[in-house]
Design a protein around this motif. Structure first.
Motif, PDB file in Angstrom:
ATOM      1  N   TYR A   1       0.822  -1.217   0.000  1.00  0.00           N
ATOM      2  CA  TYR A   1       0.000   0.000   0.000  1.00  0.00           C
ATOM      3  C   TYR A   1       0.861   1.275   0.000  1.00  0.00           C
ATOM      4  CZ  TYR A   1      -4.151  -2.843   0.690  1.00  0.00           C
ATOM      5  OH  TYR A   1      -5.164  -3.753   0.510  1.00  0.00           O
ATOM      6  N   ASP A   2       2.158   1.112  -0.206  1.00  0.00           N
ATOM      7  CA  ASP A   2       3.089   2.243  -0.293  1.00  0.00           C
ATOM      8  C   ASP A   2       3.006   3.187   0.911  1.00  0.00           C
ATOM      9  OD1 ASP A   2       3.971   1.422  -2.868  1.00  0.00           O
ATOM     10  OD2 ASP A   2       2.178   2.338  -3.756  1.00  0.00           O
ATOM     11  N   LEU A   3       2.977   2.633   2.111  1.00  0.00           N
ATOM     12  CA  LEU A   3       2.923   3.481   3.308  1.00  0.00           C
ATOM     13  C   LEU A   3       4.327   3.990   3.644  1.00  0.00           C
ATOM     14  CD1 LEU A   3       0.574   1.450   5.711  1.00  0.00           C
ATOM     15  CD2 LEU A   3      -0.044   3.204   4.067  1.00  0.00           C
ATOM     16  N   GLU A   4       4.406   5.226   4.062  1.00  0.00           N
ATOM     17  CA  GLU A   4       5.680   5.777   4.518  1.00  0.00           C
ATOM     18  C   GLU A   4       6.071   5.039   5.805  1.00  0.00           C
ATOM     19  OE1 GLU A   4       7.575   7.920   2.983  1.00  0.00           O
ATOM     20  OE2 GLU A   4       6.124   8.158   1.359  1.00  0.00           O
TER      21      GLU A   4
ATOM     22  N   ARG B   1       4.660   2.676  11.010  1.00  0.00           N
ATOM     23  CA  ARG B   1       4.964   2.341  12.416  1.00  0.00           C
ATOM     24  C   ARG B   1       3.862   2.833  13.348  1.00  0.00           C
ATOM     25  NH1 ARG B   1      10.307   3.287  10.743  1.00  0.00           N
ATOM     26  NH2 ARG B   1      10.234   5.460  11.379  1.00  0.00           N
ATOM     27  N   GLN B   2       3.365   4.037  13.072  1.00  0.00           N
ATOM     28  CA  GLN B   2       2.302   4.586  13.930  1.00  0.00           C
ATOM     29  C   GLN B   2       1.034   3.725  13.852  1.00  0.00           C
ATOM     30  OE1 GLN B   2       1.830   8.563  12.487  1.00  0.00           O
ATOM     31  NE2 GLN B   2       3.422   9.405  13.831  1.00  0.00           N
TER      32      GLN B   2
ATOM     33  N   VAL C   1      -1.800  -2.878  16.889  1.00  0.00           N
ATOM     34  CA  VAL C   1      -1.311  -3.912  17.813  1.00  0.00           C
ATOM     35  C   VAL C   1      -1.933  -3.706  19.191  1.00  0.00           C
ATOM     36  CG1 VAL C   1       0.741  -4.716  19.060  1.00  0.00           C
ATOM     37  CG2 VAL C   1       0.842  -4.395  16.596  1.00  0.00           C
ATOM     38  N   GLU C   2      -1.990  -2.436  19.593  1.00  0.00           N
ATOM     39  CA  GLU C   2      -2.544  -2.134  20.914  1.00  0.00           C
ATOM     40  C   GLU C   2      -4.058  -2.386  20.952  1.00  0.00           C
ATOM     41  OE1 GLU C   2      -1.800   1.874  22.226  1.00  0.00           O
ATOM     42  OE2 GLU C   2      -3.320   1.595  23.800  1.00  0.00           O
ATOM     43  N   ARG C   3      -4.760  -1.851  19.963  1.00  0.00           N
ATOM     44  CA  ARG C   3      -6.229  -1.929  19.999  1.00  0.00           C
ATOM     45  C   ARG C   3      -6.758  -3.339  19.750  1.00  0.00           C
ATOM     46  NH1 ARG C   3      -8.473   3.417  17.052  1.00  0.00           N
ATOM     47  NH2 ARG C   3     -10.476   2.499  17.589  1.00  0.00           N
TER      48      ARG C   3
ATOM     49  N   LEU D   1      -6.971  -3.146   8.041  1.00  0.00           N
ATOM     50  CA  LEU D   1      -7.157  -1.744   8.438  1.00  0.00           C
ATOM     51  C   LEU D   1      -5.858  -0.941   8.394  1.00  0.00           C
ATOM     52  CD1 LEU D   1      -9.530  -2.327  11.491  1.00  0.00           C
ATOM     53  CD2 LEU D   1     -10.146  -1.204   9.347  1.00  0.00           C
ATOM     54  N   LEU D   2      -4.767  -1.608   8.076  1.00  0.00           N
ATOM     55  CA  LEU D   2      -3.448  -0.958   8.132  1.00  0.00           C
ATOM     56  C   LEU D   2      -3.380   0.305   7.278  1.00  0.00           C
ATOM     57  CD1 LEU D   2      -0.482  -1.260   9.205  1.00  0.00           C
ATOM     58  CD2 LEU D   2       0.020  -2.400   7.054  1.00  0.00           C
ATOM     59  N   HIS D   3      -3.973   0.267   6.094  1.00  0.00           N
ATOM     60  CA  HIS D   3      -3.873   1.412   5.180  1.00  0.00           C
ATOM     61  C   HIS D   3      -5.025   2.399   5.378  1.00  0.00           C
ATOM     62  CE1 HIS D   3      -6.337  -1.637   3.266  1.00  0.00           C
ATOM     63  NE2 HIS D   3      -6.844  -0.740   2.464  1.00  0.00           N
ATOM     64  N   GLU D   4      -5.678   2.292   6.535  1.00  0.00           N
ATOM     65  CA  GLU D   4      -6.790   3.176   6.901  1.00  0.00           C
ATOM     66  C   GLU D   4      -7.852   3.250   5.804  1.00  0.00           C
ATOM     67  OE1 GLU D   4      -5.467   6.968   8.354  1.00  0.00           O
ATOM     68  OE2 GLU D   4      -5.324   6.145  10.370  1.00  0.00           O
TER      69      GLU D   4
END
Lengths: 324, 265
Positions: free
Chosen positions: A117-120, A125-126, A132-134, A162-165
């Motif tokens: 998904y070409d995430l920065e 990381r954010q 991971v927490e939720r 949900l990683l790429h919002e």
């Protein structure tokens, strides 16, 4: 703003059989001119019996299938024309198909998805830390997927999607095969995500628990047509004109009179369970009859289970649309 | 550049995932050792019976090293056709289609990662075996680089044919028969057990130009007989095959994707 817009969407499949002169073609209508608008942020349950046209609709909305006729826009994209652009803005979870790498921990699949998904790196990381927490992924973050329980795997599946919002989350039977606790946990997480992040949820499930807990609106499809489109909260109370009345008595009862619109579900020495059709007889009239046959210790009036409501809707013939 | 990074990461993930199949890798390697040992004995007898120093331009050590490469290539082949077939039949293909990646490219890079690991491991073990039984053959860094240049293209050509067979699942009840035919043709006509120089002369012209030779024979021969002119000629033939097969995959995939039906769920 509209997340999903569907206008007279139609899909038919042509199957050929035989050879030469004996070759015959059969046309099967999977989705029959359905129209639907889903606003952003809404959680909708799109349900129907097997072969009703759910999968075909989802596949058209995600760009996998081309419709035979009709229009659809998902987040402003025509799915089958802009599949790859749309894919960046939607998340899809198939309960029976995994996107996680079986021999690697969930961590590695998320790393890969970040590249897909070409995430920065910083953004990745954010988001990863937040998911991971939720989703409580810490306890099995470094465990290969093959060693996870189904509940843990499904949490990881949803988190990965949900990683790429995504603005829309398509969930295809996400709780299938899960135990009660795992189901509850997953439903709560999806529900929270919908309410807190404003993600539109498009859910298909045969589990009424998913529908009641996650969705605000339910659309029932059968024979390729929309049979019902209603708020979940009103489905039971308004659609079925039946109530379940349970009564407990202080003393044994011997007989309950036969009344039109009242069906005796259970008769015990100290109790009675009745199904009342409120179209045929007012509920007050039934209660007054009960008060005459014995000293009442407790009364409970319930709506019929959602399963019964849905089964009733599924049994409607294709031509009879239902509305509230 | 971003695309390359993305697909490179798919190959890397696939390679790491395949490390988990250690049991299978070891089993394949043991099989490879056994096969190579049997071939070594057969060729030893052949060379001694014919009293020849060379057969088809190969000395005995060169023949064993040639076999090390061909066997490692054949045994390292991933189950591409079977995986694609399963994706089509089970509907798992949809998981890949809802992502911003190309399915054929995803499968290609995933198979490259898998094959890289398997070939590397197989070749390392077979090289130890060859060193133990026949010692080294004349090699140079340049020769190895030429080999490494044509090797990935051989992997890609093999992938394209297997991918095409897998796509057959859109039309056929079962593609396993086609997989069997292809793999046997690759082994027989691709020079797996015998270099093409030892086939009847009338066959050689045809066999050299078939794609099977470009996948197995040609890279293995180049490893044993490195030559810049041979490499260029091979790259040319591989390039033509690559172009034709890519166009073929593109066309068939275009047709196949229109045949996706709603397989439930």
């Amino acid at each position: 703003m509209v997340a999903i817009y569907i206008d007279h969407l139609y899909k038919s499949f042509t199957f050929s059989r035989g050879w030469g002169k004996h070759r015959k073609q059969t046309n099967v209508v999977a989705v029959d001119r359905i129209s639907l608008n889903i606003p952003c942020g809404q959680a909708i349950a799109f349900i129907g019996p097997n072969g009703a046209g759910k999968s075909t609709t989802i596949k058209m909305l995600t760009g996998i299938l081309h419709p035979t006729a009709g229009k659809a826009m998902v987040l402003g994209y025509v799915p089958w024309k802009d599949r790859q652009s749309l894919a960046r803005r939607i998340g899809v979870v198939f309960g029976q198909r995994s996107q996680l790498w079986y021999h690697l921990p969930p961590r590695d699949t998320l790393e890969l998805l970040a590249r897909i998904y070409d995430l920065e790196p910083k953004v990745f990381r954010q988001r990863r830390d937040s998911l991971v927490e939720r989703f409580g992924l810490n306890e099995f973050w470094s465990t290969p997927v093959r060693k996870l329980s189904l509940g843990q795997r499904m949490r990881a599946e949803v988190a990965a999607s949900l990683l790429h919002e995504p603005q829309i989350l398509f969930l295809d039977e996400p709780t299938i095969g899960l135990d009660v606790l795992a189901q509850q946990k997953l439903r709560n997480l999806i529900c929270e995500w919908n309410q807190q992040e404003g993600t539109t949820v498009f859910l298909t499930s045969h589990d009424t628990g998913d529908i009641e807990r996650v969705a605000q609106r339910v659309v029932v499809i059968n024979h390729g047509q929309i049979m019902l489109d209603a708020p979940v909260s009103e489905l039971r109370s308004r659609y079925l004109n039946e109530k379940i009345l349970s009564v407990k008595f202080h003393t044994p009862i011997y007989e309950f009179p036969t009344l039109q619109g009242v069906r005796q579900l259970e008769v015990m020495d100290f109790g009675l369970k009745l199904e009342i059709n409120t179209r045929l007889i007012p509920i007050e009239q039934v209660i007054s009859q009960i008060l005459q046959i014995g000293s009442v210790a407790d009364v409970a009036i319930e709506d019929p289970p959602l399963d019964a409501v849905i089964a009733h809707i599924y049994n409607q013939p294709a031509s009879e649309g239902l509305s509230l | 550049m971003k695309s390359l990074h993305k697909y490179g990461w798919i190959a890397w993930t696939s390679a790491r995932s395949n490390m988990a199949y250690l049991g299978e890798v070891v089993a394949r390697t043991l099989f490879l050792v056994l096969i190579l040992y049997i071939f070594l004995q057969l060729w030893r007898v052949t060379y001694s019976e014919t009293q020849a120093q060379q057969l088809g331009g190969f000395t005995l050590p060169q023949m064993l090293w040639y076999l090390c490469v061909t066997e490692s290539l054949a045994i390292s082949a991933p189950r591409i056709a079977q995986d694609v077939d399963q994706d089509v039949r089970t509907g798992a293909l949809t998981v890949q289609l809802v992502r911003p990646i190309s399915y054929p490219m995803y499968r290609l890079w995933s198979s490259m990662g898998e094959r890289g690991v398997r070939f590397g491991f197989n070749f390392a073990v077979s090289a130890v075996l060859a060193l133990f039984f026949v010692g080294t053959i004349p090699m140079s860094i340049g020769g190895c680089l030429l080999f490494l240049l044509v090797l990935p293209i051989a992997f890609i050509l093999d992938f394209l044919v297997m991918f095409l067979i897998g796509l057959g699942a859109f039309w056929l009840e079962d593609t396993s028969g086609l997989v069997l035919i292809y793999s046997r043709l690759l082994w027989l006509l691709g020079g797996l057990m015998i270099p093409l120089e030892l086939f009847p002369e009338s066959w050689q012209g045809i066999l050299h130009n078939l794609p099977f030779a470009l996948v197995i024979y040609a890279p293995a021969r180049l490893f044993v007989h490195p030559s810049i002119s041979d490499t260029l000629a091979l790259l040319m033939r591989q390039g033509v095959a690559l172009l034709m097969l890519t166009l073929c995959v593109q066309w068939v995939y275009g047709l196949a994707i229109q045949r996706i039906h709603s397989n439930g769920g």
